[in-house]
Design a protein around this motif. Sequence first.
Motif, PDB file in Angstrom:
ATOM      1  N   SER A   1      15.462  -7.923 -12.857  1.00 56.20           N
ATOM      2  CA  SER A   1      16.408  -7.532 -13.681  1.00 56.20           C
ATOM      3  C   SER A   1      16.210  -6.241 -13.938  1.00 56.20           C
ATOM      4  CB  SER A   1      16.381  -8.436 -15.006  1.00 56.20           C
ATOM      5  OG  SER A   1      17.206  -8.096 -16.051  1.00 56.20           O
ATOM      6  N   LEU A   2      15.174  -5.666 -14.244  1.00 59.88           N
ATOM      7  CA  LEU A   2      14.894  -4.117 -14.588  1.00 59.88           C
ATOM      8  C   LEU A   2      15.065  -3.418 -13.416  1.00 59.88           C
ATOM      9  CD1 LEU A   2      11.500  -4.472 -16.398  1.00 59.88           C
ATOM     10  CD2 LEU A   2      13.475  -3.675 -17.364  1.00 59.88           C
ATOM     11  N   LEU A   3      14.961  -3.893 -12.239  1.00 64.13           N
ATOM     12  CA  LEU A   3      15.319  -2.774 -10.883  1.00 64.13           C
ATOM     13  C   LEU A   3      16.827  -2.920 -10.956  1.00 64.13           C
ATOM     14  CD1 LEU A   3      12.735  -4.246  -8.392  1.00 64.13           C
ATOM     15  CD2 LEU A   3      12.627  -1.993  -9.694  1.00 64.13           C
ATOM     16  N   ASP A   4      17.496  -4.260 -11.181  1.00 62.62           N
ATOM     17  CA  ASP A   4      18.931  -4.205 -11.098  1.00 62.62           C
ATOM     18  C   ASP A   4      19.562  -3.308 -11.921  1.00 62.62           C
ATOM     19  OD1 ASP A   4      18.694  -6.255  -8.734  1.00 62.62           O
ATOM     20  OD2 ASP A   4      19.004  -7.780  -9.959  1.00 62.62           O
ATOM     21  N   THR A   5      18.971  -3.345 -13.150  1.00 62.21           N
ATOM     22  CA  THR A   5      19.708  -2.523 -14.220  1.00 62.21           C
ATOM     23  C   THR A   5      19.660  -1.147 -14.277  1.00 62.21           C
ATOM     24  OG1 THR A   5      19.185  -4.482 -15.814  1.00 62.21           O
ATOM     25  CG2 THR A   5      19.960  -2.415 -16.894  1.00 62.21           C
ATOM     26  N   PHE A   6      18.181  -0.800 -13.807  1.00 65.14           N
ATOM     27  CA  PHE A   6      17.836   0.633 -13.842  1.00 65.14           C
ATOM     28  C   PHE A   6      17.919   1.482 -12.681  1.00 65.14           C
ATOM     29  CE2 PHE A   6      16.152  -1.449 -17.761  1.00 65.14           C
ATOM     30  CZ  PHE A   6      16.909  -0.776 -18.694  1.00 65.14           C
ATOM     31  N   LEU A   7      17.335   0.783 -11.515  1.00 68.39           N
ATOM     32  CA  LEU A   7      17.229   1.297 -10.406  1.00 68.39           C
ATOM     33  C   LEU A   7      18.437   1.332  -9.674  1.00 68.39           C
ATOM     34  CD1 LEU A   7      15.699   2.717  -7.858  1.00 68.39           C
ATOM     35  CD2 LEU A   7      14.866   0.340  -7.316  1.00 68.39           C
ATOM     36  N   GLN A   8      19.137   0.183  -9.530  1.00 69.48           N
ATOM     37  CA  GLN A   8      20.571   0.173  -8.699  1.00 69.48           C
ATOM     38  C   GLN A   8      21.374   1.056  -9.179  1.00 69.48           C
ATOM     39  OE1 GLN A   8      21.037  -1.722  -6.234  1.00 69.48           O
ATOM     40  NE2 GLN A   8      23.370  -1.560  -5.866  1.00 69.48           N
ATOM     41  N   PRO A   9      21.699   1.542 -10.324  1.00 67.20           N
ATOM     42  CA  PRO A   9      22.781   2.526 -10.611  1.00 67.20           C
ATOM     43  C   PRO A   9      22.197   3.931 -10.271  1.00 67.20           C
ATOM     44  CG  PRO A   9      22.446   1.129 -12.420  1.00 67.20           C
ATOM     45  CD  PRO A   9      21.285   0.815 -11.635  1.00 67.20           C
ATOM     46  N   GLN A  10      20.961   4.272 -10.127  1.00 65.56           N
ATOM     47  CA  GLN A  10      20.467   5.501  -9.798  1.00 65.56           C
ATOM     48  C   GLN A  10      20.393   5.770  -8.335  1.00 65.56           C
ATOM     49  OE1 GLN A  10      20.088   7.772 -12.122  1.00 65.56           O
ATOM     50  NE2 GLN A  10      20.064   6.172 -13.658  1.00 65.56           N
ATOM     51  N   LEU A  11      20.615   4.483  -7.608  1.00 65.90           N
ATOM     52  CA  LEU A  11      20.758   4.475  -6.110  1.00 65.90           C
ATOM     53  C   LEU A  11      21.998   5.132  -5.709  1.00 65.90           C
ATOM     54  CD1 LEU A  11      18.345   1.734  -4.835  1.00 65.90           C
ATOM     55  CD2 LEU A  11      17.888   4.285  -5.013  1.00 65.90           C
ATOM     56  N   GLN A  12      22.956   4.329  -6.451  1.00 69.01           N
ATOM     57  CA  GLN A  12      24.297   4.400  -6.545  1.00 69.01           C
ATOM     58  C   GLN A  12      24.922   5.846  -6.687  1.00 69.01           C
ATOM     59  OE1 GLN A  12      26.075   1.277  -8.798  1.00 69.01           O
ATOM     60  NE2 GLN A  12      25.683  -0.332  -7.481  1.00 69.01           N
ATOM     61  N   ARG A  13      24.444   6.648  -7.833  1.00 66.71           N
ATOM     62  CA  ARG A  13      24.681   8.050  -7.846  1.00 66.71           C
ATOM     63  C   ARG A  13      24.211   8.695  -7.094  1.00 66.71           C
ATOM     64  NH1 ARG A  13      23.009   9.914 -13.491  1.00 66.71           N
ATOM     65  NH2 ARG A  13      24.028  11.516 -12.987  1.00 66.71           N
ATOM     66  N   LEU A  14      22.971   8.656  -6.573  1.00 68.59           N
ATOM     67  CA  LEU A  14      22.390   9.565  -5.414  1.00 68.59           C
ATOM     68  C   LEU A  14      23.170   9.395  -3.918  1.00 68.59           C
ATOM     69  CD1 LEU A  14      18.856   9.218  -6.349  1.00 68.59           C
ATOM     70  CD2 LEU A  14      19.885  10.974  -6.586  1.00 68.59           C
ATOM     71  N   GLN A  15      23.559   8.015  -3.725  1.00 66.90           N
ATOM     72  CA  GLN A  15      24.096   7.925  -2.392  1.00 66.90           C
ATOM     73  C   GLN A  15      25.404   8.270  -2.568  1.00 66.90           C
ATOM     74  OE1 GLN A  15      24.046   3.651  -1.277  1.00 66.90           O
ATOM     75  NE2 GLN A  15      25.138   4.251   0.598  1.00 66.90           N
ATOM     76  N   ALA A  16      26.294   8.381  -3.657  1.00 66.99           N
ATOM     77  CA  ALA A  16      27.663   9.046  -3.753  1.00 66.99           C
ATOM     78  C   ALA A  16      27.448  10.624  -3.641  1.00 66.99           C
ATOM     79  CB  ALA A  16      28.178   8.655  -5.155  1.00 66.99           C
ATOM     80  N   HIS A  17      26.183  10.968  -4.285  1.00 68.99           N
ATOM     81  CA  HIS A  17      26.229  12.597  -4.187  1.00 68.99           C
ATOM     82  C   HIS A  17      25.635  13.010  -2.637  1.00 68.99           C
ATOM     83  CE1 HIS A  17      24.621  16.471  -5.172  1.00 68.99           C
ATOM     84  NE2 HIS A  17      23.493  16.363  -4.913  1.00 68.99           N
ATOM     85  N   ALA A  18      25.053  12.269  -2.037  1.00 72.00           N
ATOM     86  CA  ALA A  18      24.430  12.323  -0.591  1.00 72.00           C
ATOM     87  C   ALA A  18      25.724  12.210   0.435  1.00 72.00           C
ATOM     88  CB  ALA A  18      23.443  11.555  -0.139  1.00 72.00           C
ATOM     89  N   GLU A  19      26.609  11.313   0.189  1.00 73.07           N
ATOM     90  CA  GLU A  19      27.599  10.902   0.959  1.00 73.07           C
ATOM     91  C   GLU A  19      29.030  11.446   0.658  1.00 73.07           C
ATOM     92  OE1 GLU A  19      27.868   6.800   1.103  1.00 73.07           O
ATOM     93  OE2 GLU A  19      26.264   6.502   2.353  1.00 73.07           O
ATOM     94  N   ASP A  20      29.472  11.530  -0.438  1.00 69.57           N
ATOM     95  CA  ASP A  20      30.593  11.961  -0.828  1.00 69.57           C
ATOM     96  C   ASP A  20      30.482  13.339  -1.565  1.00 69.57           C
ATOM     97  OD1 ASP A  20      31.562   9.565   0.085  1.00 69.57           O
ATOM     98  OD2 ASP A  20      31.149   8.611  -2.075  1.00 69.57           O
ATOM     99  N   GLY A  21      29.341  14.026  -1.767  1.00 71.07           N
ATOM    100  CA  GLY A  21      29.225  15.201  -2.555  1.00 71.07           C
ATOM    101  C   GLY A  21      29.493  14.933  -4.100  1.00 71.07           C
ATOM    102  N   GLU A  22      29.441  13.625  -4.441  1.00 75.76           N
ATOM    103  CA  GLU A  22      29.813  13.799  -5.842  1.00 75.76           C
ATOM    104  C   GLU A  22      28.958  14.857  -6.713  1.00 75.76           C
ATOM    105  OE1 GLU A  22      28.561  10.654  -9.330  1.00 75.76           O
ATOM    106  OE2 GLU A  22      29.684   9.962  -7.622  1.00 75.76           O
TER     107      GLU A  22
END
Length: 1497
Positions: free
Chosen positions: A761-782
Amino acid sequence: MEDSVSSQRECPYIRMLPYADRVNGEAAASLALIKVQLGRAVRLRELWPGVMFWSRSLSKYIRLYGRKFSKEDHVVFVKLVYELVTIPKLEVGILQSFARLLITLLKKKELISREELVLPWRPLRDVIDRIFFSKNEKIGLEWFPNSLENLLKSVVQMCRTYFSLDSTAEMLEEWRPLLCPFDMTMQKAITYFEMFLPTSLEPEHHDKGFKLWFDELIGIWDTVHNMPAWEGTLVNLFSRLAFENKGYVDWDPYIPKIFTRILRSLNLPIGTYHLQINRNALLAYDIPHVVTWITSMLGAPSKQAQKHLDSLFDAVSPFYHPSNNGRWLTKLMKLLQKLPASLVRRLHCERFQKPTWKAAVPESHRLTEEDITAFVQCLRQPVLLAMFSKNGSLDAAQALQNLALVRPELVIPPVLEKTYPALETLTEPHQLTATMSCIIAVARSLIGSPTRFPEGRLHALPLLFRALPGVDPNDFVKCMVTFQFIATFATLVPLVDCSAALQERDDLTEVERELCSATSEFEDFVLQFIDRCFALIESSTLQQTREETETEKMTQAESMVELGLSSTFSTLLTQTSQPIFKTALDKIFNFVTTTIFETRVAGKMAANMCRAAAKCRPTQTLSRMIPHCVKIIKNLTAYEEVLQEEEVDKELLWNLQLLSDVVCVNGENLLPFRDDLMAVLKVCLNLKSKRGYTLASSLLKRILRCTTMIFPLEYYSVPGGFDKSPSIYLPIRDWGKAGDVNNLNMTWHLPTAEELVLANSLLDTFLQPQLQRLQAHAEDGENMSRDEIQQSLTIVHFCMMGAGSLLPPLGGEIVHGLVSGLVELDEVPVYVGMDHDRNRENYREKVAHLMRKLVNYMLEKSEDDTKSLFLIIKIISMVLNFQGSHKVEFDSRWKSLGLVKKSMEDKLHGHKQHIRALLIDRTMLQHELRILAVEGSSFKTTHQELMHNLLRLSTSTYSEVRSKAQQVLFVGLTTYNFSCRYFVPHLLQNLQPDRPDLHQHQFKGALYCLFGSQGMTCLATLHDWDMIGQIWPAIVSAGLSRSVSLEKPSTSRLFDDLMERIQRHYETIGLDFKVTDGCREAAAAFWTSMKPLLSKGNPTEHEQALGLQRLQERNENCFRKYENLINTLIDLAENRNLPWKFKQIAACLLSMLFRDDRPFPVQGVRFFVQKLNHDTLAIRKLAICSMGAILKRMKRPHKKREIDPYAVAGVSKTTVLQPGERADNRWLHYNSSQLPRTQQQWDACTFVNKTHWGFYTWPRKMLVYEAHTEQPKLGRSREELSEAEQAIYDQFTDPKFVEKLIGYLTLEERKGKDKFNARRFLLFKGLFRNFDEAFLPVFRPHVERLVGDAHESAQRCLAEIVAGMIRGSKHWDFEKVERLWIFLRPLLRSAFCNISVDTFNDWGTSISTACENQDPRKLHWLFEMMMEAPLGEEGGSFSGASCLYVLQRGLSQQEWRIPELAHRLLFFLEPKLTQAFKNVRERIARCDLSTRKTFTN
């Protein structure tokens, strides 16, 4: 193998693991796979990668499971690995790997008896002879690592126990002929005896063992009194003999001489002026062997050894006084430290060790109680003096530790008498720390000796109270010793108030009643200690210890104090009872909740105290700490503007720090607080303050670790704790009690389903959003700011650190095609108690995928964001290498455990009688060792992709980024099999000279990658012709690069460092691999003699034929790559555009490729011959060294024949040993009436060049060179020469070439420091040896010219040429030798007349070198010429002394074989002793002394 009962010796800590039931099956599967694949690899002749891979797997198996195999398996493994080690000409790198495995297999000798295993000694002797006494290594034909000799010594030490009964007689027959005290072979013989002679035979076989040689060798030792280099080696042999045969050797006749020699070896200063003999320290006896010898002689009925030991220490005791100091003190302190340890080891063997196949010590020679008392009393006073030595108290403390084990009542009271006053004084800190260190050493004997020293335990509390002032923030050393002092006693003593037992029990002794009464003060001690710690913390705040401009990180001293405080406090609270803990917790809680600390130094220390409390009793601690911290954090973060502050309230940071430390407990205890913790994390992970979100990330990491990891829950000194009624359990009876390794009753934390749900639950709550933000930054240039990227990466990093054991290892396909082999290279997976949920998304793989994208994006868009790149590198390291344990941390903890164990172990009783906490810690380390093995070593595509990113980062713009990435990359390259073969070609693209887009940072990064780290092998010295064939040319061709500045000092230094590392670490790489029939027969035992037999895997005849074909193909490929590498380097070196520095590098690399098993290619020979006249001095020197190796390899083999020396002498054979002159060796003597002056006499003379033959006895097979007519032709025409020889011939028959060469050789290099050059001598020796007198006409005019040149360098060059001519003419026929001496004699007369102060040493070395290993009868022209005028023909003092010196150097090489010349010389010199000139008189005296010493019977 289904049951541990059949195991040789299973690792006992495996049984304590919570998943031990699954280990047996895993071990059985792993062992079966190893046996099948290792056996197949050997049978198929696949040394690499097959045998190497599976032998390492066997080493890993032993580390993980111990010797969990049957005795039959054990014996077969030993025989197989022994055969592998003794493969002739085995590559050195492979030899080292097999040798380490053999040492591991034979380490526990008690597991295999001599009857169950017999090993042949001659194959191992051949290996030792090749490595230890290699002539090829000195001239560069072989390259061995420095560590190899010690490794092979250990191999022989392990194997000699299992040599056959007849081996002793065989060894004596082989090595006795080498015994000649005037020759270097004496050292060789004694070294062989010391290494190989078996001394652990059964008593009934002693007549085939040491009795064959003891009287003989002890007689030699007794005869020689000038401490030659081999005497210490002989003493080592006697020491081993005494140790392994206590009671079976009568030492009494020799004891007075033994102790006299020991005292002399110490080389102590004498008199007011501290006079010492100027003796080489290497000639002194080895103290550990001396100590073993002494203690092994104790216990004999005569008690003579103890009497002389008393006398020895009576003589040396004054030197232990603290006022004395000198280089001799180190040996004295070592003697004092080792003696008690050696006695304890002997007592353990005699009284407590389990019976083994080895012979027991006879009852008549066992140590009695009186012997022990006398020994302790002998050493007690010197030890008490040495306590305050200027060298430190460590040696004395270790001595006291061992003495206290056997006689605590004699040792501890005087130590206490010195300790109490020291604890009261404040003006002598050295005295305080020294006495405290000694009390720490004897603490276990003080506390745990209720029978011998019952009153010792009464000193525990007084000592603890008096030690409290040592917690002093102003004295770092005293503070650390005090922490160690308190922690040691706390580990041994349960801090429980037992005063109630006085009313409840009636079975107490008087001492126990006194102890129970004293324990009421434990609570007061704990509270006072806590107050001292609080004062230390308050004085350590940043404001009090730093200037404003200084860093906020801890200093090294502060880090040590923090570690000491936390470990001591944790130990203290672990051992406390419930009431004392509650009082301590109240005090801690009040302290940390009423003060706000900065979180860098003082805050860390205070939080560590809270963490210690939480670990000991989590329920009580968490119920108070977590609600308090959560409440304050919620109040302080209630306003949204707090989230945007870059500098948040210190109270918020302090409470976050406190909260992150107290959650380091059993995960189940955190479940009631999950909502509060989640709420805190949701807020604080979003703080803009870097310190704030970093502390919150640390909190998240620790919650994840506590809920997902397996670890022990308690470290009590006794199972079950101390919270029991005094009527049932009395803790004072467990003071100093050892843990039972077979019954630890450990309590483990195993993650429950609820804990795993929380972690996920901790990983889903806190790790997953950070991975999504970083992925958007790396792929889409967010758009994300750098601070936001760093914040997200920090959270990801801490999540990976916390959930390392929860996340499955990386998947992916194994990378194929890197190597080809006939055996499988798969391993059995290691289970560590965690069943991964494969249905859930694997965050490890998701993070790996994201990091690959993020690296590419960052390097393209924002390469200057180095802080983010640092975090990415850390995350990649976690993804690749972290499964719940760090290798570096594991190694550190393993080392620390060893140090603690050493300081507190009971070597007397043995059997792992360690305190329980240490046994628990060791069990946890066994679990962590398995964790480190979870990932395996297979190189997968996911590893490949991540390491590609690391390679890019390793060659990026910024040096710090490169450095950090390289460290992680190096770990990956050493972890995953054959990954180097994939990455090296990609790495070398950054060194290609024709790349126009190559940047300086890529170039330097690639060079640093080749350089490697300190802990790993240099990539440029890999034992792989494929890799070397690519790397070395790339290094040289880098000099042609135009897009990179090679003149920069940093780049130039990097090339210098790289070449130095290559030269230091390069080892000869194998070309001709083979697997002997003995190896294949030993491997066949896996299918023929083992029980149970292996049912599959035995190679068929077709497979074995294919294996032989593959081996032959591989050998051919290796040789082809070897030649290609040489040709490539030569082509590069001859490139005119290549800078001089890289030409020198190419020449240096080429010089490392000489071999003794293959001739050097013709192009290489031609290259080095031409470079003899190169303009650059460094290249000329390389060429001279290289030509010596080339000519040595070209040396033509000369035939030998066997002779009967007795028949030559005309006497009958005798078995009586009589060293020195005898009727059977007199024919070797120089006799002026029988010199070979004609061709007929020359042919009739039997020449023996080795001067040691015949002095002691004759070899079993006496070989001499055949007659000249039977030897290969030396004087050949050019057409008869090989192509390589023609290249040399053409140059040295060219007068201009030789003239230029001589011109260079007569140049002075370093004024006043040049000496006779052995490398140049080897060049000339090789020329005249291989080409007969072909070059003599060319050299003759130059030699004649040099004789008349008075310059120092010219005379030195002449001396080198003359020595080379004389030695090179060894196999010439009589006519040519005679012509040579007709030419040389007048020249030498002239040279000796013109000898100068600068050249007389060079001429002495020249004549000595020329006469070395030469039959004196072959040199009669030289000796007769020099004997005509021993003091020269000029009559001057210097000329006379110099001529006599040169003559002496030549005669000394002939040792005992020239009695006639010696007598003639003495007869000539005796009247000259009254010479007017002092230097002549002194030289005559030295010559007279050395001559008489050699020939006096």
